[in-house]
Design a protein around this motif. Structure first.
Motif, PDB file in Angstrom:
ATOM      1  N   VAL A 261       8.313  26.658  -6.302  1.00  0.00           N
ATOM      2  CA  VAL A 261       8.244  25.577  -5.303  1.00  0.00           C
ATOM      3  C   VAL A 261       9.475  24.685  -5.392  1.00  0.00           C
ATOM      4  N   ILE A 262       9.871  24.304  -6.608  1.00  0.00           N
ATOM      5  CA  ILE A 262      11.000  23.384  -6.736  1.00  0.00           C
ATOM      6  C   ILE A 262      12.302  24.049  -6.290  1.00  0.00           C
ATOM      7  N   ALA A 263      12.347  25.387  -6.341  1.00  0.00           N
ATOM      8  CA  ALA A 263      13.538  26.124  -5.912  1.00  0.00           C
ATOM      9  C   ALA A 263      13.450  26.568  -4.450  1.00  0.00           C
ATOM     10  N   SER A 264      12.433  26.125  -3.725  1.00  0.00           N
ATOM     11  CA  SER A 264      12.251  26.433  -2.290  1.00  0.00           C
ATOM     12  C   SER A 264      12.179  27.933  -2.023  1.00  0.00           C
ATOM     13  N   GLU A 265      11.482  28.670  -2.868  1.00  0.00           N
ATOM     14  CA  GLU A 265      11.336  30.104  -2.665  1.00  0.00           C
ATOM     15  C   GLU A 265      10.285  30.392  -1.580  1.00  0.00           C
ATOM     16  N   PRO A 266      10.450  31.478  -0.815  1.00  0.00           N
ATOM     17  CA  PRO A 266       9.440  31.836   0.195  1.00  0.00           C
ATOM     18  C   PRO A 266       8.148  32.302  -0.481  1.00  0.00           C
ATOM     19  N   ILE A 267       7.034  31.718  -0.088  1.00  0.00           N
ATOM     20  CA  ILE A 267       5.738  32.062  -0.674  1.00  0.00           C
ATOM     21  C   ILE A 267       4.727  32.238   0.450  1.00  0.00           C
ATOM     22  N   VAL A 268       3.922  33.282   0.369  1.00  0.00           N
ATOM     23  CA  VAL A 268       2.799  33.420   1.293  1.00  0.00           C
ATOM     24  C   VAL A 268       1.512  33.347   0.484  1.00  0.00           C
ATOM     25  N   VAL A 269       0.591  32.511   0.942  1.00  0.00           N
ATOM     26  CA  VAL A 269      -0.710  32.347   0.298  1.00  0.00           C
ATOM     27  C   VAL A 269      -1.743  33.068   1.151  1.00  0.00           C
ATOM     28  N   MET A 270      -2.417  34.043   0.562  1.00  0.00           N
ATOM     29  CA  MET A 270      -3.452  34.802   1.273  1.00  0.00           C
ATOM     30  C   MET A 270      -4.820  34.413   0.734  1.00  0.00           C
ATOM     31  N   ALA A 271      -5.716  34.086   1.650  1.00  0.00           N
ATOM     32  CA  ALA A 271      -7.051  33.681   1.248  1.00  0.00           C
ATOM     33  C   ALA A 271      -8.044  34.130   2.308  1.00  0.00           C
ATOM     34  N   SER A 272      -9.321  34.011   1.990  1.00  0.00           N
ATOM     35  CA  SER A 272     -10.357  34.497   2.899  1.00  0.00           C
ATOM     36  C   SER A 272     -10.732  33.481   3.967  1.00  0.00           C
ATOM     37  N   SER A 273     -10.350  32.227   3.787  1.00  0.00           N
ATOM     38  CA  SER A 273     -10.713  31.202   4.775  1.00  0.00           C
ATOM     39  C   SER A 273      -9.570  30.210   4.926  1.00  0.00           C
ATOM     40  N   PRO A 274      -9.484  29.552   6.104  1.00  0.00           N
ATOM     41  CA  PRO A 274      -8.426  28.553   6.301  1.00  0.00           C
ATOM     42  C   PRO A 274      -8.574  27.360   5.370  1.00  0.00           C
ATOM     43  N   THR A 275      -9.794  27.046   4.963  1.00  0.00           N
ATOM     44  CA  THR A 275      -9.999  25.930   4.036  1.00  0.00           C
ATOM     45  C   THR A 275      -9.295  26.194   2.717  1.00  0.00           C
ATOM     46  N   ILE A 276      -9.483  27.409   2.192  1.00  0.00           N
ATOM     47  CA  ILE A 276      -8.912  27.752   0.890  1.00  0.00           C
ATOM     48  C   ILE A 276      -7.387  27.851   0.974  1.00  0.00           C
ATOM     49  N   CYS A 277      -6.877  28.539   2.010  1.00  0.00           N
ATOM     50  CA  CYS A 277      -5.409  28.720   2.066  1.00  0.00           C
ATOM     51  C   CYS A 277      -4.705  27.401   2.369  1.00  0.00           C
ATOM     52  N   ALA A 278      -5.298  26.530   3.213  1.00  0.00           N
ATOM     53  CA  ALA A 278      -4.670  25.243   3.521  1.00  0.00           C
ATOM     54  C   ALA A 278      -4.606  24.357   2.287  1.00  0.00           C
ATOM     55  N   THR A 279      -5.699  24.342   1.521  1.00  0.00           N
ATOM     56  CA  THR A 279      -5.718  23.532   0.298  1.00  0.00           C
ATOM     57  C   THR A 279      -4.711  24.052  -0.717  1.00  0.00           C
ATOM     58  N   ALA A 280      -4.617  25.380  -0.840  1.00  0.00           N
ATOM     59  CA  ALA A 280      -3.686  25.975  -1.806  1.00  0.00           C
ATOM     60  C   ALA A 280      -2.232  25.685  -1.426  1.00  0.00           C
ATOM     61  N   VAL A 281      -1.899  25.793  -0.139  1.00  0.00           N
ATOM     62  CA  VAL A 281      -0.525  25.499   0.294  1.00  0.00           C
ATOM     63  C   VAL A 281      -0.198  24.034   0.031  1.00  0.00           C
TER      64      VAL A 281
END
Length: 586
Positions: A261-281
């Motif tokens: 994160v501090i190095a601004s690397e591209p990351i994709v977060v995959m989750a089963s629901s928008p609640t979980i992925c939004a919170t994780a991002v």
């Protein structure tokens, strides 16, 4: 002469004061717009799919592209199968040139923590989606979302707010939404450092708006509330999410995620629901607090997003963005991304050891993969096993001493993890701040007879030479290749954002010191024997300083402004009458 000049200044001061007194009173929706841009209702139309049913207040305009993005992002993905009520949030770009912030936002940004400033280029959407079976509807389901749109990243407050407003709307319709918006229009402006009581639909929410002057470790410090109002809900924070619960499936990799994160690397977060992925991002973005995450991030992203092609193309390297997705289609589309974070259901459990390994398989990552981090990234820093052991320790010593054996509350785990990440970020940033301070010119080199000095340019190699003796190891026990991590950071958007902000602040400080030098100087003595053109040049420079200071571009006190104005008037008065008239008429 001095009396006349002072009188003139007082008249100017009085005029400014009168102008403020005569300024228009706060107009309807001014207070509302300092918190929210608008409230929307999105419904499912059998002919066109998601459709904008209502935008309130009615005078608010959204572009067709913004409406489309809001509509698609306001429903969980069709594969998610969310029944009942679902909450999450998203982030979209504003379209066109409508990126101006309100005066309230400008005032807020001057005093807010850098990581919480209002970015006029983006909207945040806070969604409350309801899906229930309904035989009276042709499709067999009631599907509708209430969405609050804001320019402020107050995740906790607006998520709580929409959870109050949406159920009332579903029960009572549009009048309840109007009433809620009118309540918000009575709220005080969000001024950093203030503890506010916010009335909403018969209840009171109490919050404290964080300030730039807060100590990072005590950003949730509160002041006494307004005593006459009964407070129904006290939110401990406007913006923080539950880091521990968000990262629990991948807890052993949290330090490596911090590096990404501090190095601004591209990351994709995959989750089963928008609640979980939004919170994780959002948890990822907040890992580097108080440093601002300067890259783009989308807590919830769908295949219908207007940036879909931009972010999924294979013709170039993935951009430095963090995406949260739920559609299994992304498992194939984004498999070329260098870092994939798979999140399962959030809970307060410590993850089993089977999740402790980084997955490096080259096969297609499906949404059914086990929770974990899929990457070939090699961390620069050695893993801190002490914090992991502390978080894995379920029993609270205080309760054991009382003969009770209970699991440590998730709030405690969350506070421990947040504190650890804060100290890690501070250890990383302190050497950079120290080096920045060394680039400042000495105060004795600031002369009233010359322009303000400038800061020396940032030399990355010169900075890296300081690491051996005054690097992060002074405040952090972590071993590893700190120099390598700094080199990666220097190539990132986060470094550019931090450096530009600090450079702006340093230049403002130098301008303020230059104003003080001008105030303390005997300018009347200096202009003796000078050519008229030199004196006029000084007058113009003093005027420019005054204008900048009055527009809050130079942080100086009212006393210094008054001194500077008196200098200006004295110098103009010393000039020939024809020149005086010209200068005073411009």
């Amino acid at each position: 002469m001095a009396t006349t000049e002072l009188s003139n200044f007082e008249n100017i001061d009085k005029t400014l004061s009168d102008d403020l007194d005569d300024a228009p009173t706060i107009l309807p929706w001014d207070r509302f717009s300092s918190w929210l841009h608008c409230a929307c209702v999105v419904t499912f139309d059998l002919e066109i799919g998601q459709a904008m049913e209502l935008i309130y207040p009615g005078h608010i305009k959204l572009t067709e592209k913004e409406k489309m993005n809001i509509c698609y992002l306001s429903f969980p993905d069709s594969n998610s199968g969310c029944m009942g009520d679902t909450q999450f949030h998203f982030r979209i770009r504003q379209c066109g040139n409508r990126r101006a912030t309100t005066l309230a936002h400008v005032d807020y940004n001057c005093n807010a923590p850098t990581a919480l400033t209002c970015d006029g280029a983006y909207y945040y959407g806070f969604v409350y989606f309801r899906q229930t079976k309904d035989k009276t509807i042709r499709r067999g389901y009631f599907q509708k979302s209430v969405v609050l749109i804001s320019k402020l990243p107050f995740m906790n407050l607006f998520s709580h707010l929409v959870s109050i407003i949406a159920p009332e709307y579903f029960d009572n319709g549009e009048p309840s939404l109007e009433a809620a918006c009118h309540d918000i229009d009575q709220w005080p402006f969000p001024f950093p450092g203030e503890t506010l009581n916010l009335p909403i639909m018969g209840s009171i929410i109490q919050v404290r708006v964080p300030s730039r002057s807060d100590k990072s470790a005590s950003s949730n410090q509160t002041k006494q509330p307004v005593p006459s109002l009964p407070v129904h809900t006290i939110l401990p924070t406007l913006h923080e999410v539950d880091l521990f619960s968000a990262f629990q499936p991948v807890l052993p990799h949290v330090q490596m995620l911090w590096e990404l994160v501090i190095a601004s690397e591209p990351i994709v977060v995959m989750a089963s629901s928008p609640t979980i992925c939004a919170t994780a991002v959002q948890a990822l973005v907040s890992m580097i607090w108080p440093l601002r995450f300067c890259s783009d991030y989308r807590p919830y992203f769908t295949i219908h997003d207007s940036e879909f092609k931009e972010y999924t193309t294979r013709t170039q390297a993935p951009p430095p963005v963090i995406l949260g997705v739920t559609n299994p289609f992304f498992a194939k589309t984004l498999q070329h991304w260098p870092h994939i974070l798979r999140i399962g259901e959030m809970s307060s459990e410590v993850p089993p050891k089977s999740f402790n390994k980084i997955k490096k398989g080259g096969s297609v990552r499906t949404m059914d993969s086990k929770p974990g981090v899929y990457t070939r990234y090699k961390a620069f820093l050695a893993k801190d096993k002490i914090i992991l052991k502390r978080l894995a320790k379920y029993l609270d010593n205080d309760t054991i001493s009382q003969g009770m054996q209970t699991r440590r509350p998730v709030e405690v785990q969350n506070a421990m993890l947040r504190r650890y990440l804060l100290e890690l970020t501070q250890s990383f940033m302190i050497p950079l701040e120290r080096y920045m301070a060394s680039l400042m010119p000495l105060q004795r080199n600031i002369s009233p007879h010359k322009g303000p000095p400038t800061m020396r340019p940032f030399d990355t190699e010169e900075f890296l030479k300081t690491i051996e003796h005054s690097g992060p190891q002074l405040t952090s026990g972590l071993k590893g290749d700190w120099v390598g991590l700094y080199r990666k950071f220097f190539k990132s958007v986060n470094f550019a954002g931090w450096y530009n902000q600090r450079q702006l602040e340093v230049n403002q400080k130098l301008q303020a010191l230059h104003v003080e030098a001008l105030c303390d100087a005997d300018l009347m003595e200096w202009i003796k024997g000078k050519q008229e053109v030199e004196v006029v040049d000084l007058v113009l420079r003093l005027r420019e300083k005054l204008n900048c200071a009055r527009n809050d571009k130079i942080p100086v006190t009212a006393d210094k402004l008054e001194q500077l104005h008196l200098h200006l008037e004295s110098i103009i008065a010393s000039l020939p009458e024809d020149l005086r008239l010209v200068l005073r008429s411009n």
